[in-house]
Scaffold this active site. Structure first.
Site, PDB file in Angstrom:
ATOM      1  N   SER A   1       0.907  -1.405   0.130  1.00  9.49           N
ATOM      2  CA  SER A   1      -0.189   0.231  -0.522  1.00  9.49           C
ATOM      3  C   SER A   1       0.857   1.128  -0.106  1.00  9.49           C
ATOM      4  CB  SER A   1      -0.586  -0.333   1.196  1.00  9.49           C
ATOM      5  OG  SER A   1      -0.023   0.551   2.251  1.00  9.49           O
ATOM      6  N   ASP A   2      -0.016   2.289  -0.694  1.00 11.82           N
ATOM      7  CA  ASP A   2       0.819   3.445   0.201  1.00 11.82           C
ATOM      8  C   ASP A   2       0.747   3.443   1.010  1.00 11.82           C
ATOM      9  OD1 ASP A   2       2.561   5.752  -0.281  1.00 11.82           O
ATOM     10  OD2 ASP A   2       1.291   6.633  -1.831  1.00 11.82           O
ATOM     11  N   TRP A   3       1.701   4.548   2.029  1.00 12.06           N
ATOM     12  CA  TRP A   3       1.962   5.211   3.579  1.00 12.06           C
ATOM     13  C   TRP A   3       0.579   5.279   3.991  1.00 12.06           C
ATOM     14  CZ3 TRP A   3       5.152   2.068   1.894  1.00 12.06           C
ATOM     15  CH2 TRP A   3       6.061   1.886   2.125  1.00 12.06           C
ATOM     16  N   GLY A   4      -0.271   4.758   4.185  1.00 14.48           N
ATOM     17  CA  GLY A   4      -1.812   4.740   4.864  1.00 14.48           C
ATOM     18  C   GLY A   4      -3.190   4.801   4.154  1.00 14.48           C
TER      19      GLY A   4
END
Ligand code: BGC
Length: 736
Positions: A220-223
């Site tokens: 995932s992208d961060w968050g």
């Protein structure tokens, strides 16, 4: 797998920290770091983004610069150097490259992306990944997909029709995945047609894995994860950063209660395990700081684009010049946000220029904003100088991850400075510093030369000196168009959308695809860039099946230089609206003065095809395709034609088919036309055209149509019989 508890498995599919994956018996943690144009390795103690506190690393030119090189080998070498630096810092996966398409020049993160064109983005993205992964360090291809703006990037839904996705926003990812198998792909924050990328099964599983054959891990992208179980089911393997207590609990509960979820979890754990197994290389030796700085310098020289030159460049070494502009003394060489590297050193242009020639300097403005005294001092210096190098550009805060720009303008005080300096001196070279495109209006005509340097990384200053004095011949070409006005950009009315949605209303007509098709003038077209020498083209040959184009290019000037050979394809008119030309191949070659070379450019059927929504495949309309060698998307210099067969699946004729389809059909068309006795004109209107979009079933409801249901049925059988159809085609062709 059998030895791991469900809890351990759930822990493994999330980070243990911001930058490390979790460990379990037999599975070691690995370390990831940003990317893309340098290693942003945060200290191990860090438990957040760690912006501004990373270990020193070489800051190479960000993608906006590198892309202008159009040089695959160069980008691969930068990838290798990034791999060496990653290993020296114990980094297993570097979070890059970013290959999203520059849909609007306003996107705040355009400095991190390559191009408005998917071929350039995909080719250079592949070179980057090849170089990096050759060092045993994984890439993270990002941000998958349709992350073309920063405004509301965490929530906005990119509403994009499938043909546009397939032709514009996915091919760069497809190319890199199929050719280089990046170890990881990072999903974007945004939604695509309503579904978060992280939860988008169509994107992460059907397209990425089943169609393209991706074997790595999706992070995932961060968050970017909202609903962890939905993401797991869609094909998202690793949530970063972690640990996330809610996600862990939800995964454990799902895996315990649902055998299919347990299977999904096992699959993702297996992918994490494979990633860890691949990351076996020990921490590497310290990297060679000087050698990497030198590579950053040579990459920077190829990343600049000489937009305009009335002959003032190259400058003569030893002759005094005036240098104006604070950017010359304190350069901006990268963008803000997660990609910001802590450089090993920085070489301002002013210092580098002084090594070659006597320089008088005036800052003209401060980075804090306009300053009347500095402005006046600079104009006075310009008045006395023979030649001026004037450095202007976008202030640091204008371009960053997380937000977009709202206009293309340089700060007003800098425009005023350009106008004042060019009013008193005819030999002004404007040197631009900006990540995304800036407007060159209204001052363009008054500058003797314009050098677009984008953001050049830590060695950019020395590279600028190399180019302005001609020790390196400029060879960069625009990888994005420079419009005359923001309003001309095709996304103008649909960027950045509203709070929840952005509609990609321009479809496939992004950047030059629009400007060229709509014949709208731009300040500089995609592909444009000048050299200190000149190149001529001759003898374009094209294989009959369209798979190869070969052309001779000759350096007709007095100095050696690199030329970018650009090949575009212009399709025949068909019932699907297509751009008048699209880049389909390119190569960069070095030529000594007077030297020639034959350049081969290979093409696949994709160079001619479009995405057919009805059949969910790539198809080619039959007809003449013009292959064009061009100096830019606007300036074609040589053409050759190939004739290709129609690859579109034969559409079955039914009673629901419109009258036009019956008229165009090789079997039924001639029969109907004969029966109608040619064109039926009533009250000045062509009746057959008027009812063209009506289904045959509805047409038959008109009382005076002289066809029986039985006759039609017989016709349908004949029309859909491939043999009869084939014969009818041949007869039709013979009759001409
Ligand atoms: C960015 C990514 C980056 C990640 C980790 C996110 O905000 O979109 O590109 O890799 O942070 O810093």
């Amino acid at each position: 797998m059998a030895q791991l508890s469900v809890e351990e498995k759930a822990s493994l599919v999330a980070g243990a920290t911001f930058w490390k994956t979790a460990a379990a018996p037999g599975i070691a943690p690995i370390t990831v770091a940003d990317g893309p144009h340098g290693v942003r390795r945060t200290p191990d103690s860090g438990q957040d983004f760690g912006l501004g506190e990373s270990l020193p690393a070489t800051c190479f030119p960000p993608a906006t610069g590198l892309a202008s090189s159009w040089n695959r080998d160069l980008v691969e070498r930068v990838g290798q150097a990034l791999g060496d630096e990653s290993r020296a810092q114990g980094v297993n996966v570097l979070l890059g490259p970013g290959i999203n398409i520059k849909r609007s020049p306003l996107c705040g993160r355009n400095f991190e992306y390559f191009s408005e064109d998917p071929i350039i983005s995909g080719e250079l993205g592949a070179s980057y990944v090849r170089g990096l992964q050759s060092r045993g360090v994984g890439a993270s291809l990002k941000h998958f997909a349709a992350n073309n703006q920063e405004t509301n990037r965490m929530t906005v839904s990119a509403e994009v029709d499938e043909r546009t996705l397939r032709e514009l926003y996915l091919p760069a990812f497809e190319n890199v995945v199929k050719r280089e198998q990046p170890w990881t792909v990072m999903c974007s924050y945004n939604r695509i047609n309503g579904v978060y990328a992280a939860e988008n099964e169509w994107l992460l599983t059907r397209v990425l894995r089943e169609e393209w054959g991706f074997t790595g891990l999706v992070v995932s992208d961060w968050g970017a994860v909202d609903d962890r179980v939905a993401a797991l089911r869609a094909g998202l393997d690793l949530e970063m950063p972690g640990p996330v207590a809610d996600s862990h609990a939800a995964l454990v509960a799902a895996a315990r209660s649902n055998a299919r979820d347990e299977k999904h979890l096992d699959t993702s754990v297996e992918r994490v395990r494979r990633l860890v197994t691949r990351s076996t290389l020990e921490k590497g030796p310290d990297f060679d700081v000087d050698a990497h700085h030198a590579l950053a310098r040579s990459a920077a020289t190829e990343s600049m684009v000489l937009l305009k030159n009335d002959g003032v460049l190259p400058l003569e070494a030893g002759k005094p010049i005036a240098v104006i502009g604070q950017f010359a003394r304190s350069p901006r060489f990268q963008g803000a946000g997660s990609s910001q590297v802590n450089p090993t050193r920085v070489e301002p242009a002013l210092d580098a220029l002084m090594l070659t020639t006597p320089v008088e300097f005036a800052s003209g403005y401060s980075h804090a904003g306009p300053d009347e005294a500095l402005h006046a001092e600079a104009v006075q210096l310009a008045e006395q100088a023979e030649t001026v190098l004037l450095f202007v550009g976008l202030p640091e805060g204008d371009e960053s991850e997380g937000y977009d720009r709202t206009d293309l303008d340089l700060p007003a005080h800098q425009v005023a400075l350009i106008q004042a300096v060019t009013a008193v001196n005819p030999r002004v070279v404007v040197v631009l510093t900006n990540g995304g495109v800036v407007s060159l209006e209204p001052w363009h005509d008054s500058a003797a030369a314009i050098l677009e340097t984008w953001l050049l990384g830590q060695a950019g200053g020395a590279a600028i000196a190399d180019v302005v004095f001609g020790s390196v011949n400029p060879s960069g070409r625009l990888s994005e168009s420079i419009p005359l006005r923001l309003q001309d950009n095709p996304s103008y009315l649909n960027f950045p959308g509203d709070l929840t949605t952005v509609r990609y209303g321009e479809g496939v007509f992004v950047g030059y695809r629009y400007y060229e098709t709509a014949t709208l003038p731009v300040r500089y077209p995609f592909g444009h860039g000048l050299s200190y020498t000149s190149f001529e083209y001759s003898d374009l040959e094209v294989a009959k099946d369209g798979t190869l184009a070969t052309v001779t290019v000759t350096n007709t000037g007095a100095v050696g230089g690199k030329e970018v050979v650009q090949l575009y394809v212009s399709p025949p008119a068909s019932d699907v609206r297509r751009p008048v030309r699209e880049l389909r191949g390119f190569a960069k070659v070095w030529l000594e003065p007077g030297a020639s070379t034959r350049v081969e450019l290979a093409l696949t059927s994709r160079a001619y095809s479009y995405w057919d929504v009805a059949s969910s495949t790539w198809v080619t309309a039959g007809g003449d395709y013009v292959l064009q060698i061009a100096r830019s998307a606007h300036e074609v210099v040589l053409e050759a034609t190939v004739t290709l067969n129609d690859s579109r699946p034969a559409e079955k004729l039914t009673l629901e088919s419109p009258v036009t389809a019956w008229l165009q059909h090789p079997v039924t068309g001639p029969i109907f036309r004969r029966a109608a006795g040619g064109d039926v004109v009533e009250g000045g209107a062509n009746v057959l055209d008027m009812v063209g979009s009506m289904s045959m079933r509805r047409l038959l409801r008109f009382p005076d149509v002289p066809v029986s249901a039985a006759q039609l049925k017989a016709l349908l059988v004949a029309a859909n019989n491939p043999v009869v159809r084939g014969i009818a085609r041949v007869v039709g062709r013979k009759r001409g």
